[in-house]
Design an enzyme around this catalytic site. Sequence first.
Site, short mmCIF file in Angstrom:
data_model
loop_
_atom_site.label_atom_id
_atom_site.label_comp_id
_atom_site.label_asym_id
_atom_site.label_seq_id
_atom_site.Cartn_x
_atom_site.Cartn_y
_atom_site.Cartn_z
N GLU B 29 7.35 10.61 6.89
CA GLU B 29 8.77 10.50 6.59
C GLU B 29 9.04 11.00 5.17
OE1 GLU B 29 9.25 6.31 7.34
OE2 GLU B 29 8.56 6.57 9.40
N GLU B 60 7.02 5.22 13.19
CA GLU B 60 5.64 5.06 12.73
C GLU B 60 4.61 5.06 13.84
OE1 GLU B 60 8.22 3.30 11.59
OE2 GLU B 60 8.27 3.87 9.48
N PHE B 83 5.20 2.95 3.39
CA PHE B 83 4.75 1.71 2.75
C PHE B 83 3.69 1.10 3.67
CE2 PHE B 83 8.80 2.33 0.74
CZ PHE B 83 8.70 1.76 -0.52
N ASP B 85 3.07 -1.75 4.42
CA ASP B 85 3.60 -2.86 5.22
C ASP B 85 3.98 -2.42 6.63
OD1 ASP B 85 4.48 -4.90 2.72
OD2 ASP B 85 4.56 -2.77 2.27
N ILE B 87 2.44 -0.55 8.57
CA ILE B 87 1.31 -0.39 9.49
C ILE B 87 1.51 -1.33 10.67
CG2 ILE B 87 -0.23 -2.14 8.50
CD1 ILE B 87 -2.48 -0.02 8.86
N HIS B 129 7.78 -5.02 1.37
CA HIS B 129 7.36 -3.73 0.81
C HIS B 129 6.28 -3.87 -0.25
CE1 HIS B 129 11.22 -2.43 2.53
NE2 HIS B 129 10.88 -1.18 2.32
#
Lengths: 327, 327, 329, 329
Positions: B29, B60, B83, B85, B87, B129
């Site tokens: 992104e 994602e 970020f 996070d 994942i 984040h």
Amino acid sequence: MREITYTEAIREALSEAMREDESVFIMGEDIGVYGGAFGVTRGMLEEFGPERIRLTPISESAIAGAAVGAAITGMRPVFELQFSDFITIALDQIVNQAAKIHYMYGGNVTIPLVMRTPGGSGTGAAAQHSQSLENWTAHIPGLIVIQPSTAYDAKGLLHSAIANNNPVMFYEHKLCYRTKGDVPEGKYFIPIGVADIKRSGKDISVIATSYMVHKALEAAEILAKEGIDIEIVDPRTLVPLDKKTIIDSVKKTGRALVVTEAVKRSGFSSELAAVISEEESFDYLDHPIVRLAGAETPIPYEPNLEKLAVPQVNDIVEACRKIMAAK
Amino acid sequence: MREITYTEAIREALSEAMREDESVFIMGEDIGVYGGAFGVTRGMLEEFGPERIRLTPISESAIAGAAVGAAITGMRPVFELQFSDFITIALDQIVNQAAKIHYMYGGNVTIPLVMRTPGGSGTGAAAQHSQSLENWTAHIPGLIVIQPSTAYDAKGLLHSAIANNNPVMFYEHKLCYRTKGDVPEGKYFIPIGVADIKRSGKDISVIATSYMVHKALEAAEILAKEGIDIEIVDPRTLVPLDKKTIIDSVKKTGRALVVTEAVKRSGFSSELAAVISEEESFDYLDHPIVRLAGAETPIPYEPNLEKLAVPQVNDIVEACRKIMAAK
Amino acid sequence: MSERIPNKAHLDDAALIEAFSKMWIIRQFEEKVDYFFAKGMIHGTTHLCVGEEAAAVGSGAVLRKSDWMAATHRGHGQTIAKGTDINKMMAELFGKTSGTNKGKGGSMHIAEIETGNLGANGVVGGGYPIAVGAALTARLKKTDQVCLCHAGDGSTNEGSFHESLNMASIWNLPVIFFIENNQYGMSGPIKEMAKVKDLSIRGVSYGMPSITIDGNNLIEVINATYDAVERARKGEGPTLIEAKTYRWKGHSKSDAKKYRTREEEEMWRSQRDPIANFRKQLIEAGILTDAQADEIQVKATQAIEAAVAFAEAGEKPTADQLFVDVYAD
Amino acid sequence: MSERIPNKAHLDDAALIEAFSKMWIIRQFEEKVDYFFAKGMIHGTTHLCVGEEAAAVGSGAVLRKSDWMAATHRGHGQTIAKGTDINKMMAELFGKTSGTNKGKGGSMHIAEIETGNLGANGVVGGGYPIAVGAALTARLKKTDQVCLCHAGDGSTNEGSFHESLNMASIWNLPVIFFIENNQYGMSGPIKEMAKVKDLSIRGVSYGMPSITIDGNNLIEVINATYDAVERARKGEGPTLIEAKTYRWKGHSKSDAKKYRTREEEEMWRSQRDPIANFRKQLIEAGILTDAQADEIQVKATQAIEAAVAFAEAGEKPTADQLFVDVYAD
Ligand SMILES: Cc1ncc(C[n+]2csc(CCOP(=O)(O)OP(=O)(O)O)c2C)c(N)n1
Ligand SMILES: Cc1ncc(C[n+]2csc(CCOP(=O)(O)OP(=O)(O)O)c2C)c(N)n1
Ligand SMILES: [Mg+2]
Ligand SMILES: [Mg+2]
């Protein structure tokens, strides 16, 4: 007391909670007429109807997230994640939303939800359906993590989970479903955060979780014949962890063997070892802490390999013998 | 040698690898004209064009999965997760697909991909984040996990990551991006699985990861003035872990302090403590292992609280003093 | 009822003036925040909604206090529209215990459950399933509450969009998915990130009534949201609304805006300013005079100054607050 | 070219006979596996595709060996259609090192990269983005390969469906999303789990050409897939195909099938058997005699027996195999 299965014990807790509290309801894939992939909710559709035994599309992220939204607004949802491996799809809602909202909103709202999900190997379902990923959620502040090993614990802890005002991750085990045990009728609570000594002994503290408790109990019989008397500590809840019971046991025996099915590296066995090694128990240790845990491999399909990938009774026996032989 | 930033070092590795190997490309992104949320890919679109600097939708799961599919069929994708996070959204593809396919398919295919992603707090971005979730992937067999702390390490390790035939999780840190260091021009490799002694000392082995290495270095200066001489070991790769370098250090100093930013409970600090406590180093320990790690809270927004949530230089200093004062 | 500016929600003059005033409050709030950030006086990051005020206010205006709303990372306008206290919001940005979230959430997480604001969300697409869950509560508790789910164009490419709209549709839940299509997801132009002209077409996948509107036209927003809310309250299920709009400022703190042209920006500012256009409409309808309109703007500025004063007066959390509220009792 | 049974792929008599034979091989394979599972001679679980043979074979028939295919958990037919070795497949189910995956994958993970079978997937919807990635390789390497992505109706409610179709569409990738709509996702009836009559309508969200076909009609499957493959090879992007079909057996090992009626099952078996119907077509077209058709079925049985013999002759992995292939060199 009656003997019932782990499956039945869970179903009883769900049914009792739903009878008592209108705000409790269940969501999940195939939990309706099918009764759930492992039969846990069998018969519940008939009693509670499709509004409260809510069949969902195959949409793990929306299932978890809808539970969060329902919990924030006053319900007490319980959702079934068909296999714990699929938490990979639901995690954003569990970790970034459910776990954090209470804190991030300054305590102004609670998120009383329960995720029930089966983990573990032993059914030949291979790498994507056999993992033990509970340590992921144990790492996340805001989540409570429970892993019952027996029918009795499952029922009492599930009642406590449903009554709790936090998001609770309730990890069942596929091989536990058919195990049986004495379980009281009616509602009872087992407090969250209290470990249970499943067998007391004086030589080694075996801290075992989930299905490994059963394997440790078997190992204890074999070891007893050899004069090795192990104490089996079942944490039951990983978060919050009852450190005191674990530490006290280790102080008593001077030796600690940690046994989990989850992969050893960075699994909950590491947390247990770390806790024991940094507490006062450190001074009482006569032997380094030993971790017995899942092999650092994906779970293979072929049955013999599958067994080799996770600790078996004999591995526990061997590990205990080795610990006692040392020094 | 030139001094460049961590950001520039990463960009150089990416650019060098892409110039040399047509099969390397980047997805993510805002990595195109925007240059990535942290500016890492700035200018790369101009050199490599939109086919290879591939701007993705905010998806994602598809980003990670497309990397898996491309890797299986012969490409060497690198994807940026904006970020770490997030994942939580990509994990199914990383854990259930990328990590397992090589094994699950009997070794018949490789998955050479790299996920680059920034972790850590310190920018006021709050609970969703700022996490350090690297231990999740460290738990998964089949994944390689790298966490570089310096510009030099970042470049050399990223080259190794791209050249590696396995899925590699490459965790950057937001506060490292602007740090500077000597970095050679051109391609060089730092081997995966080799720790680095960032400072040698004789009193305490401080095993620190990612941005905590910088804090430990600062602490060392303060402690040195008090006559406490700490050794700082930076594992650099969490998986595979260079146990030998860590153990050797602990054997030398007899004391171990583990410092990570990630939440203490069930984080990589537990794995480090468990490894040290179960190896031969156990016998050399003069003091229980101490873990200094993230507070068991979501990362709060307010800047003072945010700082309190993760170890600071002073916490390291205090912990070392306490260890030395003991006994 | 006959309104001087006809609208489906039958908002009368006073209510429309109130909406106009709210748009000003939002804009001033954002300009103030922008200023503080530029000065380094506020921590973290922020996503401002200047230019998108009609979308927030028009949709919020047809909700009841007891209804729910889920906001996005670009949520200041949305939360103000739902009735969240601007004093507490500003205090939150200042990291004060008097803030909506006691200083623990910041810009991306502003929530105020009492007014039905279920919270802004730092995860793109993270609010969709939560809104579905709130709507499920209404259904299970048999109330007539609805949930307005705000989202951005970029978020419609997240899997959570799909799963949530499908779930809401098959269960006929009272939720309104309201997409502020401001043309970009950070730097990604939605016209390149999706191959459909109007995002509302995506409702087709769920058999869901859907509409694309001019998000900068307050009355159009009110009308579309009103229809959707009515449908939801009657148990007829969810609606997807795509409101075309534009963010005037950069995505967040630092943004060179290389992904768009200055001409495009200029066009939206000069011709499609939702506040200027609605002001004109109010004046033409004789609801406000020029002077009255100016005064509303001034009052908005004053309200923001008051919010700043409130925020400044608040206290920073003490260290022990770190461990408070990790778990609920 | 003139075929006795016209089809867009211009498959001649021999090729159609081959397809007929493959359908039989698939069915016999599945029946054999069912038998072994019932006897407890195979470990784990399995998902059989009896009744869905035309979907697998018709779509696989228009692919080249160099093309790719991603299969589902119900993938035996799909992988056989792509050319995966049935001996190795059976050996895999027996957990032998001679299996496609050396005994480590089992039914849900059968893969054979050499023949373009990128693998079955145990995660519902897990194959979508992987197929997109393979198509991306074709695009970046400028080959004319395409990727056929198999999926089930239930999987179209996963977020990965949405993200993947959108990505494939905006990048114009050569991928064919082929949904075997067998009416149920385990016990969930798709007509209750989605509020659309035809799942192909979901292509609209991505501006993607989409079609719903009779998945039990081999020629219809061939034709639709052929059009999609041609479009993909020409660089015109992805297509969504929904093939309506039915699984004759339970979802997996134990399934009381309470979620559907015996009448419904009976209708599909007696009137919409893809093999019986195609057999009739072949005979009517004069391509096969009754006796020849019977012989093909017998040969299929023999092929499966041979596969079983091959599987039985293979070896179980030794203990040291546990740690082999966790990481690649
Ligand atoms: C899951 C996730 N991915 C990426 C981001 C980083 N990010 C924050 S806002 C944003 C753009 C969102 O675009 P859109 O939905 O159109 O909302 P807008 O910012 O335009 O209001 C991105 C990519 C994020 N916060 N969450
Ligand atoms: C992500 C995920 N969720 C749930 C499951 C359990 N499961 C396996 S197959 C299946 C049904 C899939 O339905 P569909 O996509 O229609 O395929 P079919 O089985 O009908 O071929 C489910 C729920 C899974 N394997 N993966
Ligand atoms: Mg946008
Ligand atoms: Mg199906």
